[in-house]
Structures are given as structure tokens and as C-alpha cells.
Design a protein around this motif. Sequence first.
Motif, PDB file in Angstrom:
ATOM      1  N   UNK A 172       0.820  -1.207   0.000  1.00 39.37           N
ATOM      2  CA  UNK A 172       0.000   0.000   0.000  1.00 39.37           C
ATOM      3  C   UNK A 172       0.854   1.258   0.000  1.00 39.37           C
ATOM      4  N   UNK A 173       1.887   1.256  -0.805  1.00 35.47           N
ATOM      5  CA  UNK A 173       2.787   2.400  -0.880  1.00 35.47           C
ATOM      6  C   UNK A 173       2.480   3.211  -2.133  1.00 35.47           C
ATOM      7  N   UNK A 174       2.395   4.523  -1.955  1.00 39.96           N
ATOM      8  CA  UNK A 174       2.140   5.430  -3.059  1.00 39.96           C
ATOM      9  C   UNK A 174       3.395   6.276  -3.263  1.00 39.96           C
ATOM     10  N   UNK A 175       3.868   6.331  -4.496  1.00 38.05           N
ATOM     11  CA  UNK A 175       5.022   7.166  -4.834  1.00 38.05           C
ATOM     12  C   UNK A 175       4.523   8.456  -5.473  1.00 38.05           C
ATOM     13  N   UNK A 176       5.164   9.559  -5.127  1.00 36.29           N
ATOM     14  CA  UNK A 176       4.767  10.832  -5.709  1.00 36.29           C
ATOM     15  C   UNK A 176       5.954  11.779  -5.758  1.00 36.29           C
ATOM     16  N   UNK A 177       5.788  12.812  -6.560  1.00 37.18           N
ATOM     17  CA  UNK A 177       6.813  13.861  -6.662  1.00 37.18           C
ATOM     18  C   UNK A 177       6.203  15.179  -6.230  1.00 37.18           C
ATOM     19  N   UNK A 181      11.161  13.449  -4.737  1.00 33.43           N
ATOM     20  CA  UNK A 181      10.446  12.174  -4.864  1.00 33.43           C
ATOM     21  C   UNK A 181      10.300  11.548  -3.487  1.00 33.43           C
ATOM     22  N   UNK A 182       9.103  11.035  -3.230  1.00 33.93           N
ATOM     23  CA  UNK A 182       8.838  10.449  -1.923  1.00 33.93           C
ATOM     24  C   UNK A 182       7.823   9.326  -2.068  1.00 33.93           C
ATOM     25  N   UNK A 183       7.691   8.543  -1.036  1.00 33.13           N
ATOM     26  CA  UNK A 183       6.679   7.497  -1.013  1.00 33.13           C
ATOM     27  C   UNK A 183       6.019   7.481   0.362  1.00 33.13           C
ATOM     28  N   UNK A 184       4.754   7.101   0.372  1.00 29.05           N
ATOM     29  CA  UNK A 184       3.983   7.065   1.603  1.00 29.05           C
ATOM     30  C   UNK A 184       3.337   5.694   1.705  1.00 29.05           C
ATOM     31  N   UNK A 185       3.485   5.068   2.856  1.00 32.98           N
ATOM     32  CA  UNK A 185       2.835   3.793   3.115  1.00 32.98           C
ATOM     33  C   UNK A 185       1.445   4.075   3.678  1.00 32.98           C
ATOM     34  N   UNK A 186       0.422   3.610   3.001  1.00 38.68           N
ATOM     35  CA  UNK A 186      -0.963   3.873   3.395  1.00 38.68           C
ATOM     36  C   UNK A 186      -1.537   2.813   4.317  1.00 38.68           C
ATOM     37  N   UNK A 187      -0.710   1.883   4.776  1.00 40.51           N
ATOM     38  CA  UNK A 187      -1.193   0.793   5.629  1.00 40.51           C
ATOM     39  C   UNK A 187      -1.862   1.330   6.887  1.00 40.51           C
ATOM     40  N   UNK A 188      -1.192   2.232   7.591  1.00 49.31           N
ATOM     41  CA  UNK A 188      -1.759   2.758   8.833  1.00 49.31           C
ATOM     42  C   UNK A 188      -3.072   3.495   8.567  1.00 49.31           C
ATOM     43  N   UNK A 189      -3.107   4.309   7.527  1.00 51.09           N
ATOM     44  CA  UNK A 189      -4.312   5.092   7.239  1.00 51.09           C
ATOM     45  C   UNK A 189      -5.505   4.175   6.961  1.00 51.09           C
TER      46      UNK A 189
END
Length: 174
Positions: free
Chosen positions: A43-48, A53-61
Amino acid sequence: MVALIKRLFNMRIVRYGLVGGIGIPINVVALFIFQHLLSIFHLTVNFSWFGHHSSVNLLYALASACAFEVSTTINFLLNQIFTYGEQRLHGWHWVRRALKAQLTSLSALLLSFTIGLVLVYGLHVNEYLANPIGIIVVFIYNFFISKRFVYRPTPTTTTPVGELLDEPVEVPTR
């Protein structure tokens, strides 16, 4: 001492608070379960963002949203049975009331989040102090909004007339 405990249990806000207190560990356990169940998905989303560049893990959300739904539903059922047990619901009135409870819970969650942000970032209050302040304020808000919006007796419930009017009713004697 027993009389005091009985008087406390007769106070609706105390029963509401007890149910809310039960909801906290339910939420924590549900969060733990959903984090483990959902961890099989990536559940990781990559974005700029402005060349960064970064990525966010959406597991907790996602797990937190699922846990919120579980605890909110259980709190609604317990409040309906324990806190507002004199109001008997039939058929679709359960569904309607459950949806209203979801809306008030979401509004309370948003309010708690906003209070936390204002206290921590605006007033520089320690987050471990800001969090309980938000919980207390939201508890009071949620009790009164739920009393007026969710648990307001409907004409189809078997509720004394005084509670429908939200004031004591004197019955004339002969």
C-alpha cells in the motif's frame, strides 16, 4: 457507596462515557488486526513534489479507517442498548440511526484532529497534552450532538412523552 454508583449509572453521560471507554481498546485491537491483515498488500504510493520524490505507506491510514468503523459500530450498538435502552427501534430506524451515528462520529474525529493540529502547531502545546484535551472536548461535543441528532427519540420508539419533549411532563392528578 452502592447508592452513589446507582445514581451515577442513572446519569446518561456516565453510561455514554463508559461505552466510549470500552471503544478505545476495541479500536486499538482492531487497528492491530487490520494492520496485520492488510500488510500482505503493498500500500505504498510514490509521488513527486516540486522535484522531490517520496513514497507514503498507506497501511496505517487504511487500517485506522477500518478500526474506526469497527469501534464506531460497536459503540453505536452498546449506546443503543445500554445508554439509550429505553428507546426501542424497529426496522429501518436502526439503519437510519446507525448512519446518523456514523456522521456524528466522523464529525467528532474531524474536530479532534483539528483541535490537535491547532494546539500542537498553533499554540505549541505538547502533543501528549494536546491529545487528551482534544479527546475531552470531543467527548463532550459527541455526547451532546449524539443526544440531539442520533439518539433523539422518534415517534415510533416506545419512549415517555417527557423524553420526546426533552423536558419533564407533569401528569394531572384527580
